[in-house]
Design a protein around this motif. Structure first.
Motif, PDB file in Angstrom:
ATOM      1  N   PHE A  78       6.943  56.128  48.935  1.00  0.00           N
ATOM      2  CA  PHE A  78       8.092  55.304  49.314  1.00  0.00           C
ATOM      3  C   PHE A  78       7.654  54.293  50.365  1.00  0.00           C
ATOM      4  O   PHE A  78       6.789  54.585  51.194  1.00  0.00           O
ATOM      5  N   ALA A  79       8.262  53.100  50.314  1.00  0.00           N
ATOM      6  CA  ALA A  79       7.898  52.003  51.220  1.00  0.00           C
ATOM      7  C   ALA A  79       8.890  51.923  52.384  1.00  0.00           C
ATOM      8  O   ALA A  79      10.087  51.726  52.163  1.00  0.00           O
ATOM      9  N   PHE A  80       8.384  52.074  53.610  1.00  0.00           N
ATOM     10  CA  PHE A  80       9.194  51.963  54.820  1.00  0.00           C
ATOM     11  C   PHE A  80       8.913  50.605  55.459  1.00  0.00           C
ATOM     12  O   PHE A  80       7.786  50.309  55.849  1.00  0.00           O
ATOM     13  N   GLU A  81       9.950  49.796  55.567  1.00  0.00           N
ATOM     14  CA  GLU A  81       9.784  48.397  55.993  1.00  0.00           C
ATOM     15  C   GLU A  81       9.506  48.284  57.494  1.00  0.00           C
ATOM     16  O   GLU A  81      10.289  48.726  58.322  1.00  0.00           O
ATOM     17  N   LEU A  82       8.368  47.657  57.815  1.00  0.00           N
ATOM     18  CA  LEU A  82       7.986  47.422  59.207  1.00  0.00           C
ATOM     19  C   LEU A  82       8.394  46.029  59.671  1.00  0.00           C
ATOM     20  O   LEU A  82       8.927  45.859  60.761  1.00  0.00           O
ATOM     21  N   PHE A  83       8.114  45.018  58.840  1.00  0.00           N
ATOM     22  CA  PHE A  83       8.424  43.627  59.175  1.00  0.00           C
ATOM     23  C   PHE A  83       8.780  42.873  57.897  1.00  0.00           C
ATOM     24  O   PHE A  83       8.398  43.274  56.799  1.00  0.00           O
ATOM     25  N   TYR A  84       9.524  41.768  58.076  1.00  0.00           N
ATOM     26  CA  TYR A  84       9.796  40.855  56.963  1.00  0.00           C
ATOM     27  C   TYR A  84      10.000  39.469  57.549  1.00  0.00           C
ATOM     28  O   TYR A  84      10.105  39.299  58.773  1.00  0.00           O
ATOM     29  N   HIS A  85      10.021  38.454  56.703  1.00  0.00           N
ATOM     30  CA  HIS A  85      10.200  37.082  57.162  1.00  0.00           C
ATOM     31  C   HIS A  85      11.555  36.518  56.721  1.00  0.00           C
ATOM     32  O   HIS A  85      12.006  36.793  55.609  1.00  0.00           O
ATOM     33  N   LYS A  86      12.171  35.793  57.617  1.00  0.00           N
ATOM     34  CA  LYS A  86      13.397  35.054  57.298  1.00  0.00           C
ATOM     35  C   LYS A  86      13.277  33.685  57.939  1.00  0.00           C
ATOM     36  O   LYS A  86      13.043  33.580  59.146  1.00  0.00           O
ATOM     37  N   ASN A  87      13.398  32.653  57.119  1.00  0.00           N
ATOM     38  CA  ASN A  87      13.218  31.268  57.597  1.00  0.00           C
ATOM     39  C   ASN A  87      11.881  31.102  58.325  1.00  0.00           C
ATOM     40  O   ASN A  87      11.796  30.469  59.377  1.00  0.00           O
ATOM     41  N   GLU A  88      10.841  31.706  57.720  1.00  0.00           N
ATOM     42  CA  GLU A  88       9.465  31.617  58.235  1.00  0.00           C
ATOM     43  C   GLU A  88       9.263  32.319  59.578  1.00  0.00           C
ATOM     44  O   GLU A  88       8.236  32.140  60.225  1.00  0.00           O
ATOM     45  N   ILE A  89      10.245  33.100  60.004  1.00  0.00           N
ATOM     46  CA  ILE A  89      10.113  33.840  61.274  1.00  0.00           C
ATOM     47  C   ILE A  89      10.008  35.328  60.951  1.00  0.00           C
ATOM     48  O   ILE A  89      10.797  35.858  60.159  1.00  0.00           O
ATOM     49  N   GLN A  90       9.034  35.989  61.574  1.00  0.00           N
ATOM     50  CA  GLN A  90       8.873  37.424  61.345  1.00  0.00           C
ATOM     51  C   GLN A  90       9.973  38.209  62.051  1.00  0.00           C
ATOM     52  O   GLN A  90      10.260  37.999  63.220  1.00  0.00           O
ATOM     53  N   LYS A  91      10.605  39.122  61.306  1.00  0.00           N
ATOM     54  CA  LYS A  91      11.703  39.931  61.833  1.00  0.00           C
ATOM     55  C   LYS A  91      11.325  41.420  61.789  1.00  0.00           C
ATOM     56  O   LYS A  91      10.453  41.838  61.042  1.00  0.00           O
ATOM     57  N   GLN A  92      12.047  42.179  62.599  1.00  0.00           N
ATOM     58  CA  GLN A  92      11.831  43.625  62.652  1.00  0.00           C
ATOM     59  C   GLN A  92      12.364  44.291  61.394  1.00  0.00           C
ATOM     60  O   GLN A  92      13.506  44.069  61.000  1.00  0.00           O
ATOM     61  N   GLY A  93      11.547  45.105  60.743  1.00  0.00           N
ATOM     62  CA  GLY A  93      11.994  45.854  59.577  1.00  0.00           C
ATOM     63  C   GLY A  93      12.874  47.022  59.981  1.00  0.00           C
ATOM     64  O   GLY A  93      13.016  47.354  61.161  1.00  0.00           O
ATOM     65  N   TRP A  94      13.433  47.698  58.979  1.00  0.00           N
ATOM     66  CA  TRP A  94      14.460  48.709  59.284  1.00  0.00           C
ATOM     67  C   TRP A  94      13.930  50.003  59.886  1.00  0.00           C
ATOM     68  O   TRP A  94      14.656  50.698  60.578  1.00  0.00           O
ATOM     69  N   LEU A  95      12.669  50.339  59.682  1.00  0.00           N
ATOM     70  CA  LEU A  95      12.198  51.639  60.161  1.00  0.00           C
ATOM     71  C   LEU A  95      12.291  51.777  61.677  1.00  0.00           C
ATOM     72  O   LEU A  95      12.826  52.763  62.190  1.00  0.00           O
ATOM     73  N   PHE A  96      11.779  50.803  62.405  1.00  0.00           N
ATOM     74  CA  PHE A  96      11.753  50.897  63.873  1.00  0.00           C
ATOM     75  C   PHE A  96      12.845  50.069  64.554  1.00  0.00           C
ATOM     76  O   PHE A  96      12.847  49.947  65.775  1.00  0.00           O
ATOM     77  N   ASP A  97      13.758  49.516  63.792  1.00  0.00           N
ATOM     78  CA  ASP A  97      14.794  48.642  64.357  1.00  0.00           C
ATOM     79  C   ASP A  97      15.777  49.465  65.209  1.00  0.00           C
ATOM     80  O   ASP A  97      16.517  50.304  64.682  1.00  0.00           O
ATOM     81  N   VAL A  98      15.784  49.207  66.513  1.00  0.00           N
ATOM     82  CA  VAL A  98      16.642  49.983  67.424  1.00  0.00           C
ATOM     83  C   VAL A  98      18.128  49.685  67.213  1.00  0.00           C
ATOM     84  O   VAL A  98      18.990  50.444  67.675  1.00  0.00           O
ATOM     85  N   ALA A  99      18.431  48.580  66.523  1.00  0.00           N
ATOM     86  CA  ALA A  99      19.837  48.248  66.252  1.00  0.00           C
ATOM     87  C   ALA A  99      20.417  49.108  65.122  1.00  0.00           C
ATOM     88  O   ALA A  99      21.633  49.179  64.951  1.00  0.00           O
ATOM     89  N   LYS A 100      19.545  49.760  64.364  1.00  0.00           N
ATOM     90  CA  LYS A 100      20.017  50.619  63.273  1.00  0.00           C
ATOM     91  C   LYS A 100      20.514  51.946  63.844  1.00  0.00           C
ATOM     92  O   LYS A 100      19.892  52.538  64.725  1.00  0.00           O
ATOM     93  N   LYS A 101      21.633  52.418  63.322  1.00  0.00           N
ATOM     94  CA  LYS A 101      22.232  53.664  63.805  1.00  0.00           C
ATOM     95  C   LYS A 101      21.975  54.835  62.861  1.00  0.00           C
ATOM     96  O   LYS A 101      22.581  55.902  62.994  1.00  0.00           O
ATOM     97  N   THR A 102      21.056  54.639  61.940  1.00  0.00           N
ATOM     98  CA  THR A 102      20.752  55.633  60.910  1.00  0.00           C
ATOM     99  C   THR A 102      20.270  56.958  61.492  1.00  0.00           C
ATOM    100  O   THR A 102      19.380  56.982  62.343  1.00  0.00           O
TER     101      THR A 102
END
Length: 202
Positions: free
Chosen positions: A76-100
């Motif tokens: 399974f793939a756990f997202e570390l980083f991704y790009h939006k509008n050419e800017i690198q963003k935090q992926g969901w695994l370590f994102d502190v804003a996620k309440k999972t």
């Protein structure tokens, strides 16, 4: 390159009834409620479980291998980083804003000739325990970010010294074939079980 975001959302809606039937059968000590509010979904909450005996609530983020219908992958793939509008963003695994609290990893998704989903596997992962075990292995947000910074143009598999790629995991860069250019930590499903952070629900 284009994003599959809208197509995935449509498939997720089609998959939900099958998942709900499994939850009703295998989570008998819990009641559950699907979350429709977009803001909550962005916080990593697709499902709210409530323990019938204690009333404690748990937030579940469903992650489905929708790119691999009628296939059975051992990883399974756990997202570390991704790009939006050419800017690198935090992926969901370590994102502190996620309440999972838990991930429901949906794999081995099969459909019939009418494209109706007929079966799947669900692996339940304790997010906090997973992050803790990875940290103990030397794989935390900062160490993985440093590795990624050294491979900004890389595409494909990268072996990490902390993991055996044959039976544990590795990094994978999708810089050439996906619009979001995700960097994922690929982990074997049975390795998650050996780490003591997951259990197979169905």
């Amino acid at each position: 390159m284009k994003s599959n975001f809208k197509a995935d959302l449509s498939k997720e809606k089609q998959l939900a009834p099958l998942l709900d039937s499994y939850y009703q059968k295998h989570l008998k000590h819990y009641s559950f409620k699907r979350v429709q509010h977009r803001k909550k979904q962005l916080q990593g909450i697709d499902l709210i479980l409530k323990d019938k005996s204690s009333e404690n609530e748990f937030f579940v983020d469903e992650k489905a291998q929708l790119d691999y219908i009628n296939e059975s992958l051992p990883t399974f793939a756990f997202e570390l980083f991704y790009h939006k509008n050419e800017i690198q963003k935090q992926g969901w695994l370590f994102d502190v804003a996620k309440k999972t609290h838990f991930y429901a990893l949906v794999t081995s998704i099969y459909s019939d000739e009418e494209n109706v989903f007929t079966s799947c596997n669900i692996t339940w992962v304790n997010r906090e325990k997973l992050i803790l075990r990875l940290h103990e292995l030397g794989l935390n947000q900062n160490s993985l970010k440093r590795v990624c910074l050294h491979h900004t143009e890389r595409h494909g598999k990268l072996i990490l010294e902390q993991l055996d790629p044959r039976n544990q995991g590795y990094l994978f860069f999708s810089h050439q074939n996906k619009a979001e250019k995700p960097v994922n930590l690929i982990l074997k499903l049975d390795f998650l079980e050996r780490l003591g952070v997951s259990r197979r629900l169905v």
